[in-house]
Design a protein around this motif. Sequence first.
Motif, PDB file in Angstrom:
ATOM      1  N   GLN A 132      45.390  24.340  33.987  1.00 37.72           N
ATOM      2  CA  GLN A 132      45.639  25.260  35.093  1.00 37.72           C
ATOM      3  C   GLN A 132      45.979  26.648  34.566  1.00 37.72           C
ATOM      4  O   GLN A 132      47.043  26.831  33.961  1.00 37.72           O
ATOM      5  CB  GLN A 132      46.805  24.729  35.943  1.00 37.72           C
ATOM      6  CG  GLN A 132      46.526  23.345  36.503  1.00 37.72           C
ATOM      7  CD  GLN A 132      47.801  22.573  36.822  1.00 37.72           C
ATOM      8  OE1 GLN A 132      48.440  22.815  37.827  1.00 37.72           O
ATOM      9  NE2 GLN A 132      48.173  21.650  35.943  1.00 37.72           N
ATOM     10  N   THR A 134      47.113  29.100  35.968  1.00 30.19           N
ATOM     11  CA  THR A 134      48.360  29.651  36.520  1.00 30.19           C
ATOM     12  C   THR A 134      49.586  29.231  35.730  1.00 30.19           C
ATOM     13  O   THR A 134      50.662  29.770  35.924  1.00 30.19           O
ATOM     14  CB  THR A 134      48.530  29.184  37.974  1.00 30.19           C
ATOM     15  OG1 THR A 134      48.268  27.769  38.020  1.00 30.19           O
ATOM     16  CG2 THR A 134      47.590  29.895  38.904  1.00 30.19           C
ATOM     17  N   LYS A 137      51.810  32.580  31.850  1.00 28.90           N
ATOM     18  CA  LYS A 137      52.263  33.851  32.427  1.00 28.90           C
ATOM     19  C   LYS A 137      51.491  35.000  31.809  1.00 28.90           C
ATOM     20  O   LYS A 137      51.285  35.054  30.619  1.00 28.90           O
ATOM     21  CB  LYS A 137      53.758  34.031  32.177  1.00 28.90           C
ATOM     22  CG  LYS A 137      54.574  33.130  33.059  1.00 28.90           C
ATOM     23  CD  LYS A 137      56.003  33.558  33.171  1.00 28.90           C
ATOM     24  CE  LYS A 137      56.755  32.542  34.003  1.00 28.90           C
ATOM     25  NZ  LYS A 137      57.186  31.410  33.169  1.00 28.90           N
ATOM     26  N   PRO A 141      44.138  36.445  37.103  1.00 31.37           N
ATOM     27  CA  PRO A 141      43.906  35.309  38.011  1.00 31.37           C
ATOM     28  C   PRO A 141      42.514  34.695  37.888  1.00 31.37           C
ATOM     29  O   PRO A 141      42.342  33.515  38.167  1.00 31.37           O
ATOM     30  CB  PRO A 141      44.115  35.899  39.403  1.00 31.37           C
ATOM     31  CG  PRO A 141      44.388  37.341  39.234  1.00 31.37           C
ATOM     32  CD  PRO A 141      44.495  37.675  37.805  1.00 31.37           C
ATOM     33  N   ALA A 188      40.990  32.920  42.919  1.00 30.54           N
ATOM     34  CA  ALA A 188      41.640  32.687  41.632  1.00 30.54           C
ATOM     35  C   ALA A 188      41.372  31.256  41.204  1.00 30.54           C
ATOM     36  O   ALA A 188      41.359  30.344  42.021  1.00 30.54           O
ATOM     37  CB  ALA A 188      43.144  32.903  41.761  1.00 30.54           C
ATOM     38  N   THR A 190      42.325  27.867  39.853  1.00 28.21           N
ATOM     39  CA  THR A 190      43.591  27.141  39.756  1.00 28.21           C
ATOM     40  C   THR A 190      43.506  25.947  38.816  1.00 28.21           C
ATOM     41  O   THR A 190      44.479  25.631  38.144  1.00 28.21           O
ATOM     42  CB  THR A 190      44.038  26.652  41.138  1.00 28.21           C
ATOM     43  OG1 THR A 190      42.978  25.876  41.713  1.00 28.21           O
ATOM     44  CG2 THR A 190      44.367  27.809  42.047  1.00 28.21           C
TER      45      THR A 190
END
Lengths: 553, 439
Positions: A132, A134, A137, A141, A188, A190
């Motif tokens: 993923q 996400t 950090k 995206p 985005a 994911t």
Amino acid sequence: MLKRRFSSLLSILFILLFSISASAQTSAGDSTNYMTYGIVAIAALLFLAVITFVSDNLLMIQAKRMGVDEDGSNYSIFPKGKDNTEGDFVEDAVTHKDGEMHNLKQGFDIPLQGVAENVIANDIQVNTFAVQPTNFKGISPIPKVVVAVGDEVKAGDHLFFDKKNPDVKYVAPVSGEIIAINRGAKRAITEVVILADKEQSFRSFDVPNYETCSRKELVDFLLDSGAWVHFTQRPFGVTPATTDVPENIFISTFDTAPLAPDLDFIIDGNGEAFQRGLDVLTKLTTGHVHLGMDGRTGPKNPYVSPVYKEAKNVRKHWFNGLHPIGNVGVQIHHVDPIAPSSKVWTLSVQDVLTIGDLFLIGQYNAKRTIALTGAELGKPRYVETYIGAKIEDLLKGQIEGENTRIIAGDVLSGRTKTMDGYLNFNDDQITVMAEGNEVAFLGWLNPFKGKPSVSKTYPSGLFGDMKYRADTNTNGEHRAFVVTGQYEKVLPMDIMPQALMKSILVQDFEKMEGLGIHELLEEDIAICEFVCTSKQPLQKILRQGLDFVQDQG
Amino acid sequence: MALIDFFKKIEPDKKKSPFLHTVYDGFFTIFYTPDEVTADGGVHMRDAMDLKRLMIHVVLALQLAYIFGTINIGHQHFAALGLYPGFLEGLHLKLAYGLIKILPIFIVSNIVGLAIEFWYAAKKGHAIEEGYLVTGALIPLIVPPDIPLWILVMSIFFAVVIGKEAFGGTGMNILNIALLSRVFIFFAYPTTISGDEVWVSGLTAAEAGATPVYNWWHTGFFNTIFGWFNTDAFEPARMVVDGYTGATPLSLAYKGGWEAVTEVYTTQQMWWGGIPGSIGETCKPFIIAGALMLVAMGIGSWRIMLSMLVGAAVTAMAMNAWGASPFMEVPWYYQFYMGSFFFAMAFMATDPVTATSTTTGKLWYGFFIGMVGMIIRVMNPAYPEGWMLAILFMNVFAPLIDHYVLQGNMNRRMARAEKKAALVVATDATEEAVQELNH
């Protein structure tokens, strides 16, 4: 230093006062005059002292303004004593075993039911995995995905990379077929979902000799093999840039979070890979690799795995105390605190194993031992799987309670997941807890609540080893900051969390930096959020602050 | 459950009548802890403690002072009339008399304060905060029993609106609300809260020959009840005994030092609290018990309490040493037998919102309250008690103390960072030197 000088002055004054007042009461009435002189003398002394202090300060200010104090010479009228920058923080460090021992008082262990039993479940088979974007950090995206649905990949093959940092590769944790590339809001990406093969196959690497190769070669290899993203860089908790060189690398070898996995159990039998990983890490830093060792005494945890005890080429630091003592952030604070300009890397024990395996057997081995925990599970225990395992595969038929919440991570800083979600990149624990969406009659008045609390208004604290069933009720409503000093009691760092939070809320950059926002990540402050009487969302506030500081800096 | 169904049924519409809904919500959350759950992105589990529980424990710690204060209102009244000199003699009369005085004060202070609180909560659209629970319990204890209710209403209105809501509500105020309401009375209506006359209630004057002031509750309601049991009843014809002044120990000490005090009151009497004063301030052991409860439960800061004690003691010693007036010569330990030091220490100075928020700051804050309060008490002829003004004064300075403590923390961190930077520069330099050697 100033404080010490001042306090000695105060104590002398105090003794003077006491003796004068005592003699005033014992001697006959006529002594009043003499006492008045005494008081006047003390007042004069005080006045003189104030004048001296003020003029001394003015002198130093003037020296600073003229820029003549830059060579470090002393422009104060007082001689310069030994500089004590350690602060008045309560800590006594004694030499212990093969490293420094840190005994810290502050903290709180939340006593919960549902600790994982030290066995590996062999009836749980995970088939689907996902990476993923996400989880990382700072990644944009929509990263560039280099595989398509239907492609076959091996463990260690590239999946995607960030267009801003094309050298940092994100790789497949398992071999198998790409079955989906899921997108969320604003297209985005994911999840990149992989259906794993029964028999795992690995991408073959041309592994450099870490002992002789240059640092650049080593870094290039780590980037290409996907091992680079296992590093977390503090401050801010980001993936390091390819040019970053860390001052130090920190690894905590024990986890004190509620129901946390037993890292001594996980490391069992992996000594060789762990040592190889540490050896590689020492080549990456200008400083040292530091191990945070479990120095807790008493019934808490007497066993420390020999793998950690016998680790070489590292510096060991023993810690004794309560949660969050096992958090690497707290350990760094006591070993070599992070300054705003610092770059420090951290990684988990299992990340070290992945890097170790890379150099030991030449495979990207993303194997993870996950603790299934929580009172709502029938049999809390461990599962051996890979990074990004599907929750449903892990928990199907395991949950006994109804109306539960699944958390990837621990109850303090984990993230909520649904059955069709996947474990995050850094997770080594799943907690299943009861949803507490029920009202409680006179809940705030009830003396026995059956819920953990640091507050001594609950007599349950008297009954020693009580363990509680976790639920998600907030036990009260959100309020303004009222109580003071409660965060300091559970955070074993020389940081004032409430002042820091307020400075974030008003976006005071200098104060945030001055009060040590660089030393914190969400997980460190989580225990403060737990105890907060006003139910403030401290982790969210801290993240706002970190993002703000990162943008400004 | 039946009660919850009832609550669900009467829930007013939030949009149509926000005020009613706020009030409803306030009461609902008292009966039931809401079913709110933690959100993702923070902790998933919260401590069982909340602000309601915290506040109610402060109120619980006040209860002994309440019971004693109620009886003491009656005790002082009858002492002036020369009746029932033992504290527990004529207890039914003292209790009845005390209740007639304290109940209206308690009810008025809570209704006025909470009404303002509810109104602001509805206006700002947030839940009712619990701060006033404690304030409403504190105010009756720090006023004289004969305080006119309309003055009380004015003072509470001033304190809550100007002192708290104007600053943003609970948690945002700079000054202690309970003390702010008292200080309002103090400056706006000084004759009702200072001097020798006001501390003993229900007399036409504090001098020999004055008569008690009774109303229907005394002579009609309670005398009828006491009549049924054939016990003593209120006697409107009694007169204040000879030599009675109603002066408090502090005003006696100001005029004539410790001898003047001991002529009227014994130290026992002062310690146990059978003396005139504000309703809740007199009984030291019960207040100390409340303070210990707060400390044991971790609600009140022991740092503030202890350092305030030290501050007051040190200042009193200094006064002893100076000895320029009879009051200054009162032995420092006897200073604690008089006035409201312990009440201020336990319940006023420890208010977490208005006190300093840093651990070190609390020590300084308490110390300075003790010092300033003792100076006001002994040296200022206009105010024979200093804690109210001292605490308000230090409330204003609390942010300054905090500022210096925070600055200290920041300086430590800066020094550490600079040291580190210097170290890095030094190692770079050596590395360069080594490289030059190699070439």
